[in-house]
Design an enzyme around this catalytic site. Structure first.
Site, PDB file in Angstrom:
ATOM      1  N   ARG A 137       8.921 -22.242 -32.449  1.00 17.02           N
ATOM      2  CA  ARG A 137       8.554 -23.609 -32.043  1.00 17.02           C
ATOM      3  C   ARG A 137       8.018 -24.460 -33.182  1.00 17.02           C
ATOM      4  O   ARG A 137       8.429 -25.611 -33.360  1.00 17.02           O
ATOM      5  CB  ARG A 137       7.472 -23.581 -30.952  1.00 17.02           C
ATOM      6  CG  ARG A 137       7.986 -23.467 -29.560  1.00 17.02           C
ATOM      7  CD  ARG A 137       7.024 -22.631 -28.760  1.00 17.02           C
ATOM      8  NE  ARG A 137       7.018 -21.303 -29.326  1.00 17.02           N
ATOM      9  CZ  ARG A 137       7.913 -20.356 -28.998  1.00 17.02           C
ATOM     10  NH1 ARG A 137       8.774 -20.580 -28.078  1.00 17.02           N
ATOM     11  NH2 ARG A 137       7.907 -19.173 -29.609  1.00 17.02           N
ATOM     12  N   THR A 138       7.054 -23.923 -33.923  1.00 19.95           N
ATOM     13  CA  THR A 138       6.364 -24.780 -34.880  1.00 19.95           C
ATOM     14  C   THR A 138       7.334 -25.217 -35.977  1.00 19.95           C
ATOM     15  O   THR A 138       7.443 -26.413 -36.288  1.00 19.95           O
ATOM     16  CB  THR A 138       5.147 -24.051 -35.471  1.00 19.95           C
ATOM     17  OG1 THR A 138       4.398 -23.494 -34.398  1.00 19.95           O
ATOM     18  CG2 THR A 138       4.273 -25.009 -36.272  1.00 19.95           C
TER      19      THR A 138
ATOM     20  N   LYS B 263       7.809 -11.953 -55.022  1.00 19.12           N
ATOM     21  CA  LYS B 263       7.703 -11.484 -56.425  1.00 19.12           C
ATOM     22  C   LYS B 263       6.266 -11.599 -56.912  1.00 19.12           C
ATOM     23  O   LYS B 263       5.994 -11.400 -58.095  1.00 19.12           O
ATOM     24  CB  LYS B 263       8.605 -12.335 -57.323  1.00 19.12           C
ATOM     25  CG  LYS B 263      10.059 -12.350 -56.926  1.00 19.12           C
ATOM     26  CD  LYS B 263      10.811 -13.344 -57.829  1.00 19.12           C
ATOM     27  CE  LYS B 263      12.121 -13.780 -57.201  1.00 19.12           C
ATOM     28  NZ  LYS B 263      12.607 -15.032 -57.783  1.00 19.12           N
TER      29      LYS B 263
ATOM     30  N   ARG C  45       2.793 -22.265 -42.810  1.00 14.61           N
ATOM     31  CA  ARG C  45       2.221 -21.186 -41.985  1.00 14.61           C
ATOM     32  C   ARG C  45       2.019 -19.973 -42.867  1.00 14.61           C
ATOM     33  O   ARG C  45       2.908 -19.636 -43.669  1.00 14.61           O
ATOM     34  CB  ARG C  45       3.129 -20.846 -40.814  1.00 14.61           C
ATOM     35  CG  ARG C  45       2.688 -19.577 -40.101  1.00 14.61           C
ATOM     36  CD  ARG C  45       3.413 -19.342 -38.820  1.00 14.61           C
ATOM     37  NE  ARG C  45       3.017 -20.325 -37.810  1.00 14.61           N
ATOM     38  CZ  ARG C  45       3.383 -20.261 -36.542  1.00 14.61           C
ATOM     39  NH1 ARG C  45       4.136 -19.273 -36.123  1.00 14.61           N
ATOM     40  NH2 ARG C  45       3.002 -21.181 -35.688  1.00 14.61           N
TER      41      ARG C  45
ATOM     42  N   HIS D 216      -4.755 -23.590 -35.747  1.00 13.30           N
ATOM     43  CA  HIS D 216      -3.367 -24.037 -35.540  1.00 13.30           C
ATOM     44  C   HIS D 216      -3.458 -25.480 -35.036  1.00 13.30           C
ATOM     45  O   HIS D 216      -3.199 -25.766 -33.860  1.00 13.30           O
ATOM     46  CB  HIS D 216      -2.687 -23.117 -34.537  1.00 13.30           C
ATOM     47  CG  HIS D 216      -1.189 -23.228 -34.469  1.00 13.30           C
ATOM     48  ND1 HIS D 216      -0.473 -24.278 -35.044  1.00 13.30           N
ATOM     49  CD2 HIS D 216      -0.257 -22.423 -33.876  1.00 13.30           C
ATOM     50  CE1 HIS D 216       0.815 -24.098 -34.807  1.00 13.30           C
ATOM     51  NE2 HIS D 216       0.974 -22.988 -34.105  1.00 13.30           N
TER      52      HIS D 216
HETATM   53  N1   CP Z   1       3.207 -21.847 -30.513  1.00 12.79           N
HETATM   54  C1   CP Z   1       3.675 -21.395 -31.691  1.00 12.79           C
HETATM   55  O1   CP Z   1       3.004 -21.498 -32.734  1.00 12.79           O
HETATM   56  O2   CP Z   1       4.918 -20.821 -31.610  1.00 12.79           O
HETATM   57  P1   CP Z   1       5.749 -20.245 -32.843  1.00 12.79           P
HETATM   58  O3   CP Z   1       4.985 -19.045 -33.358  1.00 12.79           O
HETATM   59  O4   CP Z   1       7.086 -19.905 -32.295  1.00 12.79           O
HETATM   60  O5   CP Z   1       5.790 -21.316 -33.891  1.00 12.79           O
END
Ligand code: CP
Length: 308
Positions: A51-52, A80, A101, A129
């Site tokens: 999703r993100t 590396k 991320r 998040h």
């Molecule tokens: N909600 C969320 O962060 O989903 P993903 O891990 O799929 O990005």
């Protein structure tokens, strides 16, 4: 606001502005289809995501911009031994904004210290998040029409769940919210949240182990997955993974206007039979994530629909 690292980087006014913009984008998408022409978003994902990452990419494409990036640490020079700082400095030569991320808490913050383009934390370990928080706030506002005066139950892995930690921090600025924490003892929310958020602000909360005992009083239930990747040993994960399964039977005693949220991915903590219940909001929530990320990208890049 230059970067978005922690949900508390956002004031209540920032949140209102972003959610209003997200609503406008959803109502009038054609107004926004060229606002980021010639701008590039880099998605640096050192941890898996559906999703993100894809909602960020869809968001930038729908704003008329372009995307580049990688979806695993293995496919980048991190494999590396390249540092976060060097990776960020390099990508800043190619892109106008970065969504990152990383499994290590604080990695996006470190990156933000080395570049002069906006960095968005797209999830850092068990910490924060903030764009999921914007997604959740937009969902609550769209489903309930307000961001105050409700009872919310957080259920599942409240210890490692960064979406839970971020949303609790953001909601702590709004009035008259009752918090019910539903988890096994081993997965209760961290002490720092109890002290720095609830105690410091004089907000009361309850901790319970059984979902059934609080279901009738909830306006919102925020389900979460027990995250295998955050456990140090497999035996603890196996013991706790099925602690909560929300099914139609458990919903019999719930309010008719309950909103069921889940940041997703789900494993089996919500029965698929719940998906067709109108109270299930989690796929609408996933769509909301694209709209609010579009609003955030525009804000951080300082672009406006009025110019077009
Ligand atoms: N909600 C969320 O962060 O989903 P993903 O891990 O799929 O990005």
């Amino acid at each position: 606001m230059r970067h978005l690292i922690d949900p508390m980087d956002l004031s209540v006014e920032d949140i209102d502005r972003l959610l209003d913009r997200a609503d406008d984008i959803s109502n009038y998408p054609q107004k926004y289809q060229e606002v980021c022409k010639y701008k590039k978003l880099a998605t640096l994902f050192f941890e898996p995501s559906t999703r993100t990452r894809l909602s960020f990419e869809a968001a930038m494409l729908e704003l008329g911009g372009s995307v580049l990036g990688f979806s695993s640490a293995d496919s980048s020079s991190a494999a590396k031994g390249e540092s976060i700082a060097d990776t960020a400095r390099t990508v800043a030569c190619y892109a106008d904004i970065i969504a990152m991320r990383h499994p290590k808490e604080g990695a996006p913050y470190v990156a933000s210290q080395f570049v002069d383009i906006p960095i968005i934390n797209a999830g850092d370990g068990g910490h924060n998040h903030p764009t999921q928080t914007l997604t959740d706030l937009l969902t609550i506002r769209r489903e309930k029409g307000r961001l105050d005066n409700f009872t919310i139950g957080f259920c599942g892995d409240l210890k490692f769940g960064r979406t839970v930690h971020s949303l609790i921090k953001a909601l702590s600025r709004y009035e008259n919210i009752n918090y019910v924490m539903i988890s096994p003892e081993e997965l209760q929310i961290p002490e720092y949240l109890k002290k720095d958020v609830f105690e410091r602000k004089g907000i009361s909360f309850r901790e319970v182990e059984r979902m059934e005992e609080v279901m009738p009083e909830l306006d919102i239930i925020y389900m979460t997955r027990v995250q295998r990747e955050r456990f140090f040993n497999e035996a603890d994960y196996v013991r706790l993974k099925d602690s909560y399964i929300l099914d139609l039977d458990k919903l019999k005693n719930a309010k008719e206007d309950l909103s069921i949220l889940h940041p997703l991915p789900r494993v089996n903590e919500i029965s698929v039979k719940v998906d067709s219940d109108p109270r299930a909001c989690y796929f609408r929530q996933a769509l909301n994530g694209k709209h609010v990320r579009m609003a955030l990208i525009m804000d951080l890049l300082g672009v406006s629909a009025d110019e077009y």
